[in-house]
Design an enzyme around this catalytic site. Structure first.
Site, PDB file in Angstrom:
ATOM      1  N   GLU A  44       0.801  -1.269   0.249  1.00 19.07           N
ATOM      2  CA  GLU A  44      -0.025  -0.388   0.286  1.00 19.07           C
ATOM      3  C   GLU A  44       0.852   1.366  -0.157  1.00 19.07           C
ATOM      4  OE1 GLU A  44      -2.070   0.636   3.867  1.00 19.07           O
ATOM      5  OE2 GLU A  44      -3.472   2.097   2.872  1.00 19.07           O
ATOM      6  N   LYS A 123      -8.959   2.841  -2.778  1.00 19.65           N
ATOM      7  CA  LYS A 123      -8.995   2.212  -0.976  1.00 19.65           C
ATOM      8  C   LYS A 123     -10.119   2.473  -1.258  1.00 19.65           C
ATOM      9  CE  LYS A 123      -7.582   1.648   3.441  1.00 19.65           C
ATOM     10  NZ  LYS A 123      -5.923   1.789   3.813  1.00 19.65           N
ATOM     11  N   CYS A 159      -5.842  -3.482   2.138  1.00 23.81           N
ATOM     12  CA  CYS A 159      -5.366  -2.717   3.307  1.00 23.81           C
ATOM     13  C   CYS A 159      -7.190  -3.253   4.016  1.00 23.81           C
ATOM     14  CB  CYS A 159      -4.498  -1.447   4.466  1.00 23.81           C
ATOM     15  SG  CYS A 159      -4.167  -1.766   5.190  1.00 23.81           S
TER      16      CYS A 159
END
Lengths: 592, 592
Positions: A44, A123, A159
């Site tokens: 990330e 994300k 994540c």
């Protein structure tokens, strides 16, 4: 069932160093190509480092990230690795950049191939708790991307997307993903890696497909990323695992469900989340030679913490351009453990220690400090403070706490002077229990640019010392910490026969109270309900509340607990709340 | 058109002091009842103080807020003020409390009458930028409440609800609100009050009804709430305005549109947001005597800043239980302005100053400091540092920057020793320009629990000094700041003939660069594009980036700018980003 060779680049990026981070990705791509991988993933924000904090609000930084990604795509192709699909974590923006509310900025993943960006995934779940402030910077994405690679539909997530129920993992399942890649910058906490593995098992079972979990590694201010990238199979079993606290290119062969005819299914069949499909390749060559599934032995509880502290300290020093560190050796356990950590992180020649005895220092303190320095092979000198203390006292009439603090501050000035003269970074040796109750002198023993054991409770400091000596014995090395340092009762040695237990409860009592009050957000009445005497609860809680102003001026230190001091725990200094077990205090009364 | 008498309690709550804050509300209710008001509003989180930060994650604190609200409702009735509807800002939760992600916690407003809560409104827009972290704590509400009071439908909103387009204001308009009450805890920034008034005009015009804007007042760590509560009419004109930086019960008579038959309209007629209607009273008695619409003269630019700094400093000292402050008087402009601010905030007898001349201090510095102390009637003493500096140098060989910093640190130790011995809070006198470029000595002149002018650029420090003297002349008082302090070139006096301009560009050049780079999030290339030489840009930006570790250990100070150092600006310490106008530096090289 197609076999895909997946490579995960568990690298150590540096925040803001886009060129160096791009170079890491290029090297990983070359290594992955040479290993015959069909897909490479990076961490990330591997291109920018993580967390970039308010750099995300700078137009110029977001532009630099987008521009560097495009150049990276061209470089990968020029390196001869264009055929390899590479998933790169970076910072992007899809609207006007630089407005104060951060709208339009994205925590993004780009899939690069043949010098071009195939798609950009944004994300979906933005963590905004604990150390995370992602709602401050980013807007959430609402579109899932699947890339057909070797006939397998691979979905990409970032994540927190893994940690929340529902989309995007549910959307990946609905879309028939044969593999979900999840790239992370997940900070270390004690016990968290076990949680990750449990979660991966659960998600993979629900998905009916493997998950490739990639974490970065390295220290960034108060955070340390612990690696431990892991691929779990559809059955929840671990297929491959990278080491903790070190870089690695994890390569594994996965037998994956082929996509069938889903590629023809229109995108609007997705009900949970918008899904876009891309085709990289319908088939790949099966690698001629298999890779051995990598695995690593689990770290013991103390070794894991030690490695986290070692890496957090080492990276802070290296990434901030220091060549050496300096700390005061009191002969006590905290400075001893800090010195050994520094030696383990930086090598003995980079560690400079100084003992600053006063008239209240015991003979054994000076000897124990020298003994430790000799065992560790680190630099050591002695600078007594009494003549300097006397110079202050010739001018000012000081007594009690003021006199105690003066000694600690003279030591601090000596350390900072040596730092300024010789370029060492000063390390503060305070532990979490001390930071919690304010058992330290502001601008005295709290001086320093980094506080390696700031998040380690005193009882754990002892355990780590014992473990480190035991570890040395197992390796046939000299125990670094003299036994006397571990056995003697803790003392600040700022007045005759002083012991920590004069002012504080025993650490075996104090630490569990702090764990509840600080880490657990318990109230005073909760502690009383747990059986602690009300007057003790009031005393400890008043100390913690009253020391907030000191903590606000403290150096950063590596987070190892569920809740560390700093951005993880944000309390007002001006705070009159005392709950039902009151007592009174504002600024604390221990060692101002 | 019914006439309603509206009362707004512009009070100064203290974070966590629920009983004291409840007492303020009870007094306001009594005063409002006596004034014949039909409705009283209090500030955002007036019961808990604002911002409570991570106290919101404590089960015990949220419970205390809810419980205290219920007791307050009973107390208001017992006080004989039960008939008065009172809108109270507080902290609530509608789900399980205390989970780490803050779900279920609400930034709430309760309308109390006759000892009961009529409804609870939950803030819809949660700011999560600048100094605000509300997404960390709260979940947004999605239901608007209208209370029929004297035949008028009054809608209730909280702070950010006003600043965002759309609901809930659009829903209030759709629902036919005759008045919208908006309760705030809005921190001061230069120029912000004008923005508020402009926004209120715009919203009122769109609404076609008046808005009663209520702000709290007072200092809370680095924030100061500036009051300035204002009622604007449907035409956008100001009907009544409370003073800035002071408490006040603002009472005004408003002729408002009666609700007509909307009360019978089913709730599901609302299309923009769920709306719930409540009836307090269909008619009220018109007050026998009218109230004069209160208004206040606008503050000048410098007086406004001065009042913000005075209140921020005074409340930090008072709310943290200190009786006095101490600071070093160098004879320079920063410590002079800080001392006068402290005198204005706390009275002369609470201010203790000390001059610490060294061999590099000019005679005029010592004289100017004494002159200032005499003009202000504050305590003053002289403690030379050379004998103490010599004691350090007898042991260590120091030169250059190390020697300069040593002098600053000896001063810091003297201040902290006097603080410990006598209980004064030490004030740090650094200005924003210095904090920006790191032109200070860590643990030296940066020592202190509070930094009153931390957010004031050096050029503004001079302007404030000039304004304060002019202000004194207008009042026929002695000018507090000797003219020589304003006229002489700034110097740290740590080496012979040192001037700030040896190391830094002139402040008239530096401050606009800092405004762009720090406050404006500009990149280095943006500054070059604005016409600054590339080498100067690199030098200044490197200094700013390299001083992040120092700022992280600095005392809080009152925010007056759009972006202050602290929670308003969150940058990594470890940060290699330099953009296109690079240069190299990590930790800064000015006065470590």
């Amino acid at each position: 069932m197609p076999t895909l060779r997946i490579a995960l680049a568990q690298d150590n990026p540096t925040v803001g160093d886009l060129d160096a981070n791009a170079e890491l990705i290029r090297r990983a791509a070359t290594a992955a190509s040479e290993a015959g991988a069909h897909l490479l993933a990076t961490g990330e924000q591997a291109l920018t480092g993580y967390p970039v904090e308010d750099l995300a609000l700078r137009h110029s930084f977001v532009e630099a990230s987008r521009g560097r990604l495009d150049r990276l795509a061209a470089e990968l192709a020029a390196d001869g690795n264009g055929a390899l699909p590479v998933a790169v974590g970076y910072l992007d923006a899809d609207g006007p950049i630089g407005n104060p509310h951060g709208h339009g900025i994205r925590n993004a993943l780009a899939l690069i191939q043949d010098g071009k960006v195939l798609f950009r995934y944004y994300k979906h779940h933005l963590p905004n708790y604990g150390v995370f402030d992602e709602d401050r910077y980013f807007v959430a994405g609402h579109e899932l991307h699947l890339a057909r690679i070797g006939g397998v539909d691979v979905a990409f997530t970032i994540c927190e997307d893994l940690w929340q129920e529902g989309v995007p993992f549910a959307a990946a399942a609905e879309a028939g993903a044969g593999l979900v890649v999840n790239i992370n910058a997940s900070p270390y906490e004690q016990g968290k890696h076990g949680d990750r593995i449990e979660l991966l098992r659960r998600r993979a079972a629900a998905l009916g497909a493997p998950i490739a979990y990639l974490n970065i590694v390295g220290g960034q201010d108060d955070l340390v990323f612990d690696g431990g990238s892991t691929i779990v199979g559809a059955d929840g079993g671990t297929v491959a695992a990278a080491r903790r606290f070190g870089t690695e290119l994890l390569v594994a062969d996965l037998d994956l469900a082929s996509a069938g005819q889903e590629g023809d299914r229109p995108n609007d069949a997705a009900t949970l989340m918008r899904v876009t499909r891309h085709v990289v390749s319908e088939a790949v060559e099966t690698p001629e030679w298999p890779v051995e599934a990598a695995s690593v032995p689990a770290l013991g509880r103390h070794e894991e913490v030690w490695e986290a502290l070692r890496l957090g300290l080492g990276d802070y020093v290296r990434k901030n351009g220091f060549k050496s560190v300096l700390l005061g050796l009191s002969g006590g356990i905290d400075s001893a453990v800090t010195a050994v950590l520094a030696r383990d992180a930086l090598g003995p020649d980079a560690v400079w220690t100084v003992a600053n005895p006063s008239q209240y220092s015991s003979e054994h303190s000076v000897d124990d400090a020298a003994d430790l320095a000799e065992r560790c092979g680190i630099h050591h000198s002695v600078e007594p403070i009494q003549p300097i203390v006397d110079a202050y006292l010739a001018q000012m009439s000081l007594s009690g706490l003021a006199l105690e603090n003066l000694q600690a501050r003279v030591r601090g000035v000596i350390w900072m002077s040596l730092s300024n003269q010789h370029g060492h970074l000063v390390l503060a040796a305070g532990n979490k229990s001390e930071y919690a109750v304010g058992y330290s002198t502001l601008y005295g023993d709290s001086c320093g640019g980094f506080a390696p054991i700031k998040d380690v409770p005193k009882t754990l400091v002892y355990e780590l010392a014992t473990w480190r000596n035991e570890h040395a014995r197992q390796l046939g090395e000299t125990e670094p910490i003299p036994e006397n340092i571990i056995l003697k009762p803790p003392s600040a040695e700022l007045r005759p026969d002083q012991k920590d237990s004069d002012s504080l409860p025993e650490y075996a009592v104090l630490d569990p109270m702090l764990l509840a009050y600080v880490d657990g957000d318990a109230g005073r009445e909760d502690l009383v309900a747990q059986g602690y005497p009300a007057d003790l609860v009031a005393r400890v809680a008043n100390l913690v509340d009253g020391a907030e102003y000191k903590r606000r001026q403290s150096a950063p230190g590596t987070k190892i607990s569920r809740k560390s001091f700093g951005r993880d725990r944000r309390l007002p200094i001006t705070n009159h709340f005392r709950g039902k077990a009151a007592g009174s205090s504002s600024h604390g009364s221990l060692g101002e």
